[in-house]
Design a protein around this motif. Structure first.
Motif, PDB file in Angstrom:
ATOM      1  N   TRP A 194      -2.681   8.206   2.925  1.00  0.00           N
ATOM      2  CA  TRP A 194      -3.745   7.327   2.436  1.00  0.00           C
ATOM      3  C   TRP A 194      -4.088   7.626   0.994  1.00  0.00           C
ATOM      4  O   TRP A 194      -3.737   8.656   0.438  1.00  0.00           O
ATOM      5  CB  TRP A 194      -4.994   7.430   3.307  1.00  0.00           C
ATOM      6  CG  TRP A 194      -5.627   8.794   3.385  1.00  0.00           C
ATOM      7  CD1 TRP A 194      -6.514   9.367   2.514  1.00  0.00           C
ATOM      8  CD2 TRP A 194      -5.405   9.779   4.402  1.00  0.00           C
ATOM      9  NE1 TRP A 194      -6.860  10.620   2.931  1.00  0.00           N
ATOM     10  CE2 TRP A 194      -6.207  10.898   4.087  1.00  0.00           C
ATOM     11  CE3 TRP A 194      -4.623   9.807   5.554  1.00  0.00           C
ATOM     12  CZ2 TRP A 194      -6.237  12.048   4.875  1.00  0.00           C
ATOM     13  CZ3 TRP A 194      -4.655  10.955   6.343  1.00  0.00           C
ATOM     14  CH2 TRP A 194      -5.453  12.057   6.005  1.00  0.00           C
ATOM     15  N   LEU A 195      -4.775   6.695   0.401  1.00  0.00           N
ATOM     16  CA  LEU A 195      -5.364   6.841  -0.921  1.00  0.00           C
ATOM     17  C   LEU A 195      -6.654   6.043  -0.896  1.00  0.00           C
ATOM     18  O   LEU A 195      -6.641   4.850  -0.565  1.00  0.00           O
ATOM     19  CB  LEU A 195      -4.431   6.322  -2.014  1.00  0.00           C
ATOM     20  CG  LEU A 195      -4.979   6.403  -3.450  1.00  0.00           C
ATOM     21  CD1 LEU A 195      -5.240   7.856  -3.855  1.00  0.00           C
ATOM     22  CD2 LEU A 195      -4.025   5.747  -4.440  1.00  0.00           C
ATOM     23  N   ASN A 212       1.568   3.586  -3.020  1.00  0.00           N
ATOM     24  CA  ASN A 212       0.409   4.198  -3.670  1.00  0.00           C
ATOM     25  C   ASN A 212      -0.233   5.336  -2.890  1.00  0.00           C
ATOM     26  O   ASN A 212      -0.998   6.111  -3.448  1.00  0.00           O
ATOM     27  CB  ASN A 212      -0.660   3.127  -3.925  1.00  0.00           C
ATOM     28  CG  ASN A 212      -0.115   1.967  -4.729  1.00  0.00           C
ATOM     29  OD1 ASN A 212       0.645   2.153  -5.664  1.00  0.00           O
ATOM     30  ND2 ASN A 212      -0.482   0.757  -4.344  1.00  0.00           N
ATOM     31  N   VAL A 213       0.056   5.443  -1.595  1.00  0.00           N
ATOM     32  CA  VAL A 213      -0.626   6.448  -0.782  1.00  0.00           C
ATOM     33  C   VAL A 213      -0.063   7.841  -1.014  1.00  0.00           C
ATOM     34  O   VAL A 213       1.088   7.997  -1.430  1.00  0.00           O
ATOM     35  CB  VAL A 213      -0.564   6.123   0.739  1.00  0.00           C
ATOM     36  CG1 VAL A 213      -1.214   4.799   1.045  1.00  0.00           C
ATOM     37  CG2 VAL A 213       0.840   6.204   1.282  1.00  0.00           C
ATOM     38  N   THR A 214      -0.895   8.830  -0.757  1.00  0.00           N
ATOM     39  CA  THR A 214      -0.442  10.217  -0.753  1.00  0.00           C
ATOM     40  C   THR A 214       0.005  10.515   0.667  1.00  0.00           C
ATOM     41  O   THR A 214      -0.794  10.429   1.599  1.00  0.00           O
ATOM     42  CB  THR A 214      -1.596  11.169  -1.145  1.00  0.00           C
ATOM     43  OG1 THR A 214      -2.086  10.776  -2.428  1.00  0.00           O
ATOM     44  CG2 THR A 214      -1.129  12.610  -1.177  1.00  0.00           C
ATOM     45  N   GLU A 215       1.280  10.831   0.822  1.00  0.00           N
ATOM     46  CA  GLU A 215       1.816  11.039   2.166  1.00  0.00           C
ATOM     47  C   GLU A 215       1.261  12.338   2.737  1.00  0.00           C
ATOM     48  O   GLU A 215       1.319  13.387   2.120  1.00  0.00           O
ATOM     49  CB  GLU A 215       3.342  11.072   2.114  1.00  0.00           C
ATOM     50  CG  GLU A 215       3.977  10.818   3.446  1.00  0.00           C
ATOM     51  CD  GLU A 215       5.430  10.420   3.322  1.00  0.00           C
ATOM     52  OE1 GLU A 215       5.767   9.303   3.752  1.00  0.00           O
ATOM     53  OE2 GLU A 215       6.221  11.233   2.807  1.00  0.00           O
ATOM     54  N   VAL A 271       0.826  -1.211   0.000  1.00  0.00           N
ATOM     55  CA  VAL A 271       0.000   0.000   0.000  1.00  0.00           C
ATOM     56  C   VAL A 271       0.862   1.265   0.000  1.00  0.00           C
ATOM     57  O   VAL A 271       0.529   2.256  -0.659  1.00  0.00           O
ATOM     58  CB  VAL A 271      -0.937  -0.001   1.252  1.00  0.00           C
ATOM     59  CG1 VAL A 271      -1.654   1.317   1.405  1.00  0.00           C
ATOM     60  CG2 VAL A 271      -1.925  -1.142   1.165  1.00  0.00           C
ATOM     61  N   PHE A 276      -9.255  11.155   6.856  1.00  0.00           N
ATOM     62  CA  PHE A 276      -9.142   9.896   6.123  1.00  0.00           C
ATOM     63  C   PHE A 276     -10.516   9.243   5.922  1.00  0.00           C
ATOM     64  O   PHE A 276     -10.864   8.818   4.826  1.00  0.00           O
ATOM     65  CB  PHE A 276      -8.205   8.930   6.854  1.00  0.00           C
ATOM     66  CG  PHE A 276      -8.320   7.502   6.417  1.00  0.00           C
ATOM     67  CD1 PHE A 276      -8.112   7.126   5.089  1.00  0.00           C
ATOM     68  CD2 PHE A 276      -8.652   6.506   7.328  1.00  0.00           C
ATOM     69  CE1 PHE A 276      -8.235   5.807   4.683  1.00  0.00           C
ATOM     70  CE2 PHE A 276      -8.768   5.187   6.944  1.00  0.00           C
ATOM     71  CZ  PHE A 276      -8.567   4.825   5.616  1.00  0.00           C
ATOM     72  N   GLN A 332      -7.707   3.181   1.963  1.00  0.00           N
ATOM     73  CA  GLN A 332      -6.589   2.491   2.592  1.00  0.00           C
ATOM     74  C   GLN A 332      -5.546   3.501   3.060  1.00  0.00           C
ATOM     75  O   GLN A 332      -5.107   4.359   2.296  1.00  0.00           O
ATOM     76  CB  GLN A 332      -5.952   1.482   1.634  1.00  0.00           C
ATOM     77  CG  GLN A 332      -6.902   0.348   1.286  1.00  0.00           C
ATOM     78  CD  GLN A 332      -6.209  -0.761   0.520  1.00  0.00           C
ATOM     79  OE1 GLN A 332      -5.141  -0.587  -0.048  1.00  0.00           O
ATOM     80  NE2 GLN A 332      -6.832  -1.921   0.520  1.00  0.00           N
ATOM     81  N   ALA A 333      -5.192   3.385   4.335  1.00  0.00           N
ATOM     82  CA  ALA A 333      -4.203   4.282   4.948  1.00  0.00           C
ATOM     83  C   ALA A 333      -3.101   3.440   5.576  1.00  0.00           C
ATOM     84  O   ALA A 333      -3.275   2.247   5.826  1.00  0.00           O
ATOM     85  CB  ALA A 333      -4.863   5.152   6.007  1.00  0.00           C
TER      86      ALA A 333
END
Length: 198
Positions: free
Chosen positions: A98-99, A84-87, A81, A195, A102-103
């Motif tokens: 999260w994106l 792919n997440v935006t920090e 994960v 989130f 999903q975090a």
């Protein structure tokens, strides 16, 4: 009067991070709001479940994409994960982001230098989350690993090098524990609601 639908959060952890998953679950279930202020998430608005990594992996195929999932630590599912997440937060070796639904919260696997640890403690104080035990760091803790390795080859510094390595490992473990506690607390106070509503 209509009933507000509660948000459901699945917190995924491993043996090492279960204490931090439980910390977040306890923060979510605490009645900490005041008359004038919502602290973290609104009291009673979120229901959290803690799953260990093995349980999550065994049931992953049956979990729908609209389920809010938070991974804590560098577990196998978290590693898939993280790219792919935006920090949303990256300071003092603490990361979360999260994106979609999903975090992830994780801490870098490295020892903070003395100046970084001092700044981390100042940050914790500003967030009203202080730790009773302050880890004592010295110059040996900040010495690069290559120098420590070379030190092992020199008989006259051998005891100092061994002490430094053991001391650094103990300091790193204690600091990473504090970083995890702070990461979960900071996420709860500043990011959980964002989130869940994103």
């Amino acid at each position: 009067m209509f009933k507000v639908e509660k948000k459901k959060l699945l917190i995924v952890c491993d043996d090492k991070t279960k204490v931090f998953a439980n910390q977040l679950s306890q923060l979510i279930s605490s009645n900490d709001d005041t008359e004038n202020e919502v602290i973290g998430s609104k009291d009673g608005s979120v229901v959290a479940s803690v799953w260990e990594e093995k349980h999550f992996l065994a049931n992953e195929a049956a979990i729908s994409s609209d389920q809010n999932i938070l991974f804590i630590g560098n577990t196998k599912p978290a590693k898939s994960v993280i790219p792919n997440v935006t920090e949303k937060f990256n300071q003092y070796g603490i990361h979360y982001g999260w994106l979609g639904n999903q975090a992830v919260i994780y801490v870098e696997d490295k020892l903070l230098k003395k100046e970084e640890y001092d700044r981390f403690n100042d940050f914790c104080k500003r967030q009203k989350k202080e730790f009773e035990e302050k880890v004592k760091l010295n110059q040996l803790h900040s010495t690069p690993n290559v120098m420590k390795g070379i030190g092992l080859l020199l008989p006259y510094v051998y005891p100092v090098a061994i002490f430094s390595i053991i001391s650094s490992m103990q300091a790193k473990k204690k600091i990473m524990k504090q970083q995890h506690h702070m990461a979960v607390y900071h996420f709860y106070m500043n990011a959980l609601t964002l989130f869940l509503e994103d």
